[in-house]
Design a protein around this motif. Structure first.
Motif, PDB file in Angstrom:
ATOM      1  N   UNK A  71       0.817  -1.214   0.000  1.00 19.09           N
ATOM      2  CA  UNK A  71       0.000   0.000   0.000  1.00 19.09           C
ATOM      3  C   UNK A  71       0.856   1.272   0.000  1.00 19.09           C
ATOM      4  N   UNK A  72       0.189   2.410  -0.118  1.00 17.74           N
ATOM      5  CA  UNK A  72       0.758   3.740   0.055  1.00 17.74           C
ATOM      6  C   UNK A  72       1.931   3.976  -0.882  1.00 17.74           C
ATOM      7  N   UNK A  73       3.129   4.269  -0.352  1.00 14.75           N
ATOM      8  CA  UNK A  73       4.259   4.628  -1.212  1.00 14.75           C
ATOM      9  C   UNK A  73       4.636   3.497  -2.154  1.00 14.75           C
ATOM     10  N   UNK A  74       4.451   2.243  -1.716  1.00 14.95           N
ATOM     11  CA  UNK A  74       4.729   1.110  -2.598  1.00 14.95           C
ATOM     12  C   UNK A  74       3.888   1.199  -3.863  1.00 14.95           C
ATOM     13  N   UNK A  75       2.615   1.556  -3.713  1.00 14.87           N
ATOM     14  CA  UNK A  75       1.727   1.670  -4.873  1.00 14.87           C
ATOM     15  C   UNK A  75       2.194   2.776  -5.816  1.00 14.87           C
ATOM     16  N   UNK A  76       2.596   3.906  -5.253  1.00 13.17           N
ATOM     17  CA  UNK A  76       3.064   5.020  -6.083  1.00 13.17           C
ATOM     18  C   UNK A  76       4.296   4.616  -6.885  1.00 13.17           C
ATOM     19  N   UNK A  77       5.262   3.989  -6.222  1.00 13.45           N
ATOM     20  CA  UNK A  77       6.486   3.580  -6.916  1.00 13.45           C
ATOM     21  C   UNK A  77       6.174   2.592  -8.034  1.00 13.45           C
ATOM     22  N   UNK A  78       5.320   1.611  -7.737  1.00 11.95           N
ATOM     23  CA  UNK A  78       5.044   0.564  -8.723  1.00 11.95           C
ATOM     24  C   UNK A  78       4.210   1.096  -9.886  1.00 11.95           C
ATOM     25  N   UNK A  79       3.418   2.126  -9.643  1.00 11.91           N
ATOM     26  CA  UNK A  79       2.648   2.741 -10.728  1.00 11.91           C
ATOM     27  C   UNK A  79       3.587   3.217 -11.834  1.00 11.91           C
ATOM     28  N   UNK A  80       4.653   3.918 -11.459  1.00 11.00           N
ATOM     29  CA  UNK A  80       5.592   4.434 -12.456  1.00 11.00           C
ATOM     30  C   UNK A  80       6.418   3.311 -13.078  1.00 11.00           C
ATOM     31  N   UNK A  81       6.791   2.322 -12.279  1.00  9.54           N
ATOM     32  CA  UNK A  81       7.577   1.198 -12.805  1.00  9.54           C
ATOM     33  C   UNK A  81       6.769   0.393 -13.817  1.00  9.54           C
ATOM     34  N   UNK A  82       5.498   0.153 -13.508  1.00 12.14           N
ATOM     35  CA  UNK A  82       4.647  -0.618 -14.417  1.00 12.14           C
ATOM     36  C   UNK A  82       4.426   0.133 -15.723  1.00 12.14           C
ATOM     37  N   UNK A  83       4.234   1.439 -15.648  1.00 10.53           N
ATOM     38  CA  UNK A  83       4.085   2.235 -16.868  1.00 10.53           C
ATOM     39  C   UNK A  83       5.337   2.135 -17.738  1.00 10.53           C
ATOM     40  N   UNK A  84       6.511   2.173 -17.107  1.00 11.38           N
ATOM     41  CA  UNK A  84       7.761   2.067 -17.869  1.00 11.38           C
ATOM     42  C   UNK A  84       7.874   0.704 -18.538  1.00 11.38           C
ATOM     43  N   UNK A  85       7.492  -0.344 -17.817  1.00 10.39           N
ATOM     44  CA  UNK A  85       7.560  -1.695 -18.378  1.00 10.39           C
ATOM     45  C   UNK A  85       6.606  -1.853 -19.556  1.00 10.39           C
TER      46      UNK A  85
END
Length: 364
Positions: free
Chosen positions: A81-95
């Motif tokens: 949750x929280x910051x983990x979700x924010x970080x993974x949002x950008x990583x998934x978009x890059x992938x």
């Protein structure tokens, strides 16, 4: 069969990233041992130090995906949750921009609460992120229902793969004390805070009916010890409680070998690794009906279940397992049998391997 490169995200080092780190460590070891056609690459998206450094680690992970990912790559994202979700949002978009398939592996026990507390525009971004995933892995039916019904992901894209742990390492004879003493040794593994039920546990043990019994508690984990040491003193049970702090994996294994019962009276969980480790060691579990736990521990079969915050119920469960050795042995045997059937790391790694291959074939 061509080699696959699997990028697996971790929030810091294996030793410092809690249950996710332990689970991924177990999984990666098993994949490397049994499936050498996979190349396993870890992506640290947070770092082990201050959270202020996390943008650097996230940027580094994104660059690694963009520069080294190819048609034979899959990104395995461990999401909380929280910051983990924010970080993974950008990583998934890059992938996705790089054409790399993505697996979202949902871990956070508080993710439903986090989602419902978000403003509607952030909820939409979370739904968009899940929609971009090729597959979503959850830890139980309760989480599958959430992802399909609340986030709107089709059922064929959501897979249940339970957490899993390796079999116990054989103990030296000097360590085998669990069944040779009258004292019943209780074990808590987790962060020391009220959300994990530490206060409730001490209150239950300090009750008149439990305090008179022959037991000893080990509260093992990071967090603030002083408030709980003071509470144990006020309840007059401090002589029966020790708090060794954070334990490495060898210390966790030693604590499990030298205990009779795992107690985890949490208010929020997904599927705790420590419960599976206890089951692998043939230990009964006293825990709460949160997350996917009721899918793992069945009432009066592998352990005893209570509602979160039910101190009286917790005291009653503790009395039962402390006073009834045949029950402890029966529950522990059933727990170990269930571990071998559903929660072995060999089964978990085989399930992930088949999922990776399925994605590679269908995304080729």
């Amino acid at each position: 069969m061509s080699n696959l490169k699997i990028y697996i995200t971790i929030p810091g080092s294996m030793e410092t990233s809690g249950g996710i780190g332990r689970q991924m460590g177990y999984l990666m070891d098993a994949l490397r041992e049994h499936h050498p056609d996979l190349e396993i690459v870890t992506l640290d998206t947070r770092g082990s130090g201050s959270v202020l450094k996390s943008p650097y680690y996230l940027f580094k992970a994104i660059r690694q995906i963009q520069n080294n990912g190819d048609a034979h790559s899959i990104l395995h994202v461990n999401l909380a949750s929280y910051a983990s979700t924010l970080r993974k949002y950008f990583l998934i978009r890059a992938a996705k921009n790089a054409g790399i398939p993505v697996i979202i592996h949902l871990h956070g026990g508080g993710f439903q609460t986090f989602y419902h507390r978000c403003p509607s525009w952030i909820q939409q971004r979370i739904r968009d992120m899940f929609e971009q995933a090729t597959m979503v892995v959850v830890l139980g039916q309760v989480w599958r229902d959430f992802v399909t019904q609340t986030l709107g992901i089709s059922t064929e894209r959501v897979h249940i793969i339970y957490n899993a742990v390796p079999p116990p390492i054989p103990a030296p004879k000097s360590d085998l004390v669990r069944h040779n003493k009258d004292e019943v040794r209780l074990l808590f593994l987790g962060r020391l805070n009220n959300q994990k039920g530490v206060r409730d546990l001490l209150q239950a043990l300090g009750s008149r009916q439990v305090q008179r019994l022959n037991w000893h508690l080990t509260l093992a984990g990071d967090g603030r010890k002083k408030p709980y040491l003071r509470m144990a003193e006020e309840l007059n049970i401090d002589h029966y409680v020790d708090m060794p702090g954070w334990l490495d994996q060898a210390g966790v294994n030693r604590a499990l070998r030298n205990s009779h019962v795992l107690v985890l009276p949490s208010y929020v969980e997904n599927l705790p690794i420590c419960i599976l480790e206890a089951m692998a060691h043939g230990m009964p579990v006293i825990t709460t009906t949160v997350g996917a736990i009721p899918e793992v521990i069945r009432q009066n079969v592998e352990g005893l279940l209570i509602s979160p915050g039910d101190v009286e119920g917790l005291a009653g469960a503790l009395m039962t397992v402390i006073e009834d050795k045949p029950l402890r042995m029966r529950l522990g045997t059933a727990a170990q049998d269930r571990y071998q059937e559903l929660f072995s790391i060999h089964k978990c790694s085989a399930d992930f391997y088949n999922l990776y291959r399925h994605i590679a074939i269908n995304c080729a």
